[in-house]
Design a protein around this motif. Structure first.
Motif, PDB file in Angstrom:
ATOM      1  N   UNK A  61      12.650  55.621  10.214  1.00  0.00           N
ATOM      2  CA  UNK A  61      13.481  55.827  11.395  1.00  0.00           C
ATOM      3  C   UNK A  61      13.108  54.902  12.530  1.00  0.00           C
ATOM      4  N   UNK A  62      11.815  54.753  12.778  1.00  0.00           N
ATOM      5  CA  UNK A  62      11.343  53.898  13.881  1.00  0.00           C
ATOM      6  C   UNK A  62      11.692  52.428  13.615  1.00  0.00           C
ATOM      7  N   UNK A  63      11.509  51.986  12.383  1.00  0.00           N
ATOM      8  CA  UNK A  63      11.783  50.590  12.041  1.00  0.00           C
ATOM      9  C   UNK A  63      13.274  50.270  12.140  1.00  0.00           C
ATOM     10  N   UNK A  64      14.130  51.178  11.684  1.00  0.00           N
ATOM     11  CA  UNK A  64      15.574  50.964  11.792  1.00  0.00           C
ATOM     12  C   UNK A  64      16.034  50.959  13.244  1.00  0.00           C
ATOM     13  N   UNK A  65      15.423  51.785  14.076  1.00  0.00           N
ATOM     14  CA  UNK A  65      15.741  51.761  15.508  1.00  0.00           C
ATOM     15  C   UNK A  65      15.402  50.406  16.099  1.00  0.00           C
ATOM     16  N   UNK A  66      14.223  49.878  15.753  1.00  0.00           N
ATOM     17  CA  UNK A  66      13.819  48.558  16.248  1.00  0.00           C
ATOM     18  C   UNK A  66      14.795  47.481  15.782  1.00  0.00           C
ATOM     19  N   UNK A  67      15.240  47.573  14.522  1.00  0.00           N
ATOM     20  CA  UNK A  67      16.198  46.596  13.995  1.00  0.00           C
ATOM     21  C   UNK A  67      17.500  46.624  14.779  1.00  0.00           C
ATOM     22  N   UNK A  68      17.994  47.825  15.057  1.00  0.00           N
ATOM     23  CA  UNK A  68      19.235  47.955  15.811  1.00  0.00           C
ATOM     24  C   UNK A  68      19.126  47.390  17.210  1.00  0.00           C
ATOM     25  N   UNK A  69      18.005  47.643  17.862  1.00  0.00           N
ATOM     26  CA  UNK A  69      17.804  47.143  19.228  1.00  0.00           C
ATOM     27  C   UNK A  69      17.723  45.621  19.257  1.00  0.00           C
ATOM     28  N   UNK A  70      16.981  45.045  18.319  1.00  0.00           N
ATOM     29  CA  UNK A  70      16.848  43.580  18.270  1.00  0.00           C
ATOM     30  C   UNK A  70      18.198  42.930  17.986  1.00  0.00           C
ATOM     31  N   UNK A  71      18.944  43.482  17.025  1.00  0.00           N
ATOM     32  CA  UNK A  71      20.253  42.920  16.694  1.00  0.00           C
ATOM     33  C   UNK A  71      21.225  43.052  17.854  1.00  0.00           C
ATOM     34  N   UNK A  72      21.161  44.163  18.573  1.00  0.00           N
ATOM     35  CA  UNK A  72      22.102  44.416  19.664  1.00  0.00           C
ATOM     36  C   UNK A  72      21.885  43.469  20.836  1.00  0.00           C
ATOM     37  N   UNK A  73      20.642  43.164  21.127  1.00  0.00           N
ATOM     38  CA  UNK A  73      20.348  42.393  22.337  1.00  0.00           C
ATOM     39  C   UNK A  73      19.971  40.939  22.065  1.00  0.00           C
ATOM     40  N   UNK A  74      20.095  40.500  20.796  1.00  0.00           N
ATOM     41  CA  UNK A  74      19.764  39.117  20.480  1.00  0.00           C
ATOM     42  C   UNK A  74      20.952  38.201  20.760  1.00  0.00           C
TER      43      UNK A  74
ATOM     44  N   UNK B 128      29.630  43.550  17.957  1.00  0.00           N
ATOM     45  CA  UNK B 128      28.522  43.630  17.007  1.00  0.00           C
ATOM     46  C   UNK B 128      27.319  44.298  17.663  1.00  0.00           C
ATOM     47  N   UNK B 129      27.113  44.041  18.952  1.00  0.00           N
ATOM     48  CA  UNK B 129      25.986  44.650  19.676  1.00  0.00           C
ATOM     49  C   UNK B 129      26.116  46.173  19.694  1.00  0.00           C
ATOM     50  N   UNK B 130      27.336  46.671  19.940  1.00  0.00           N
ATOM     51  CA  UNK B 130      27.551  48.118  19.970  1.00  0.00           C
ATOM     52  C   UNK B 130      27.273  48.724  18.600  1.00  0.00           C
ATOM     53  N   UNK B 131      27.746  48.065  17.539  1.00  0.00           N
ATOM     54  CA  UNK B 131      27.511  48.548  16.179  1.00  0.00           C
ATOM     55  C   UNK B 131      26.016  48.641  15.892  1.00  0.00           C
ATOM     56  N   UNK B 132      25.282  47.604  16.255  1.00  0.00           N
ATOM     57  CA  UNK B 132      23.840  47.571  15.989  1.00  0.00           C
ATOM     58  C   UNK B 132      23.102  48.648  16.765  1.00  0.00           C
ATOM     59  N   UNK B 133      23.475  48.827  18.020  1.00  0.00           N
ATOM     60  CA  UNK B 133      22.828  49.847  18.853  1.00  0.00           C
ATOM     61  C   UNK B 133      23.125  51.244  18.317  1.00  0.00           C
ATOM     62  N   UNK B 134      24.379  51.471  17.919  1.00  0.00           N
ATOM     63  CA  UNK B 134      24.747  52.774  17.366  1.00  0.00           C
ATOM     64  C   UNK B 134      23.972  53.060  16.082  1.00  0.00           C
ATOM     65  N   UNK B 135      23.785  52.033  15.250  1.00  0.00           N
ATOM     66  CA  UNK B 135      23.016  52.210  14.024  1.00  0.00           C
ATOM     67  C   UNK B 135      21.570  52.570  14.308  1.00  0.00           C
ATOM     68  N   UNK B 136      20.980  51.918  15.300  1.00  0.00           N
ATOM     69  CA  UNK B 136      19.603  52.225  15.654  1.00  0.00           C
ATOM     70  C   UNK B 136      19.437  53.648  16.150  1.00  0.00           C
TER      71      UNK B 136
END
Length: 432
Positions: free
Chosen positions: A319-332, A402-410
């Protein structure tokens, strides 16, 4: 009845049941065969996730339905998971897995012909059938656990998944090569990876059908029957583990469903997102290749951690790792290749943690007489989760970003925490 069962346990199968050394040797041999098949299977599954969305965009003329190929082949994999699970329960792993891989190969070649003829209906139908290969590639991980002890299960799962890495990493990085080959024989470039997928899936099926003898699930079932002939052992087994531990199965299934939704949704739209920011097809292939490698390559370490640290601890790590992935993808930044690589690597790693810990929970919570059927049913849920994530991802990005999708996934991945708390409070099992 007892005498009839004892008579059934004879010949070459009997020698494995009577000799722990031979049984351990068969366990190791089974792992090697599964590893070989997974190398081919990994190459096959990479085609759909690398160029499926791009092929659909070209044939349909819009980004809104770019997630449709992932939706279709994951939907197809749901039905295939159920069929493969039932076939495996009735006839053994060898028959079920071989049939699934060969069906996936047929679907792959169907995609190629659909691209040549520009036939969208054939494309959709072929993607559904192609899903059988992806479902079988996932179910093959269970074959290595059939003869594993409770302390070997996480490691056995991880060995099969590591083997997938070799094919799955090579597949996306051969996009350019297969595209050039396809064009040289009059096939659209984006259909090239599906030529590789078709050959790879068929080879995986042939390897399993010819080499997976004796069948590990059959041996495991016979071992269980032998124990049940001893009333004392049967009583101990009944007291320690029912045929299906519903809470353990629920936890394992929930973990894998959530991780699948998050991973597939973000992964599906990454090639399209990169295309909009001017990245080349080779760059897209590299990012997806690294993502797939992160999905499978850490498995040996993850398997050991699942066995040593515990299933539940690794669920939290997922869970923690997927959250980090979503945040990085959203704000990159969309044009930053390095940051996208980091985001997709974290996404693959989080999925790896979730899949191995969830799979171990499922195996721990079932007996051989119900195991393959239960595993197939759970994989149906996983496939439907992937279909939902893939199908909705294009619509979400088209309507937002794409940022919204990534953040929602995280954020969605955080649901794993209350699920784990529920599991602890109910004290369902001593699995961890």
């Amino acid at each position: 009845m007892a005498s009839e069962k004892r008579q059934a346990l004879n010949g070459s199968l009997e020698e494995y049941i009577e000799s722990p050394e031979k049984l351990q040797g068969l366990y190791k041999r089974t792992l090697w065969i599964v590893m070989l098949s997974q190398i081919f299977g990994g190459a096959g599954l990479a085609a759909g996730i690398t160029v499926g969305a791009l092929l659909a965009r070209d044939m349909l003329g819009t980004d809104s339905y770019a997630g449709l190929p992932v939706f279709l082949f994951t939907l197809g994999s749901a039905g295939a998971a159920l069929i493969v699970g039932r076939l495996s329960q009735r006839f053994g792993r060898r028959t079920g897995l071989a049939a699934g891989f060969i069906a996936g190969g047929i679907g792959s070649f169907g995609v190629v012909f659909a691209a040549i003829w520009g036939n969208v209906f054939l494309l959709f139908l072929s993607l559904l059938i192609y899903g059988a290969g992806t479902a079988t590639n996932l179910q093959a991980r269970y074959a290595g656990t059939d003869l594993a002890t409770a302390k070997q299960r996480g490691t056995a799962i991880s060995v099969a998944m590591v083997a997938t890495t070799f094919g799955a990493f090579a597949g996306p990085n051969l996009v350019g090569v297969m595209g050039n080959f396809a064009e040289s024989i009059g096939v659209p470039a984006l259909a090239g990876p599906f030529i590789l997928a078709g050959a790879a899936f068929v080879l995986a099926g042939i390897v399993l059908f010819t080499l997976l003898r004796p069948d590990p699930l059959v041996i495991s079932r016979l071992l269980s029957e032998r124990r049940e002939l001893d009333q004392t052992q049967a009583a101990e087994d009944e007291a320690s583990l029912p045929a299906i531990n519903s809470r353990g199965v629920f936890l394992g299934a929930t973990v894998m469903v959530i991780t699948q939704i998050v991973m597939v949704a973000i992964m599906t739209m990454t090639p399209v997102h990169m295309g909009h920011h001017g990245h080349s097809l080779n760059a897209i292939g590299m990012v997806i290749g690294i993502h797939v490698a992160a999905m499978y390559l850490p498995s040996l370490v993850t398997g050991v951690l699942v066995d040593k640290v515990g299933r539940v601890a690794m669920v939290v790590a997922a869970g923690v790792t997927l959250l980090a992935a979503g945040l990085v993808a959203a704000f990159s930044p969309g044009d930053s290749l390095a940051v996208l690589i980091l985001a997709l690597a974290l996404l693959g790693l989080g999925w790896n943690f979730g899949l191995i810990s969830g799979t171990a929970l499922i195996v721990d919570s079932t007996k051989p007489k119900a195991r393959a059927k239960t595993q197939g049913t759970v994989d149906v849920l996983i496939a439907l989760a992937g279909a939902t994530g893939g199908g909705m991802s294009g619509l979400v990005v088209a309507g937002t970003s794409f940022a919204f999708l990534s953040l929602a996934g995280g954020v969605l991945s955080l649901l794993l925490v209350p699920v784990v708390i529920w599991f602890w409070r109910n004290q369902a099992t001593a699995i961890s």
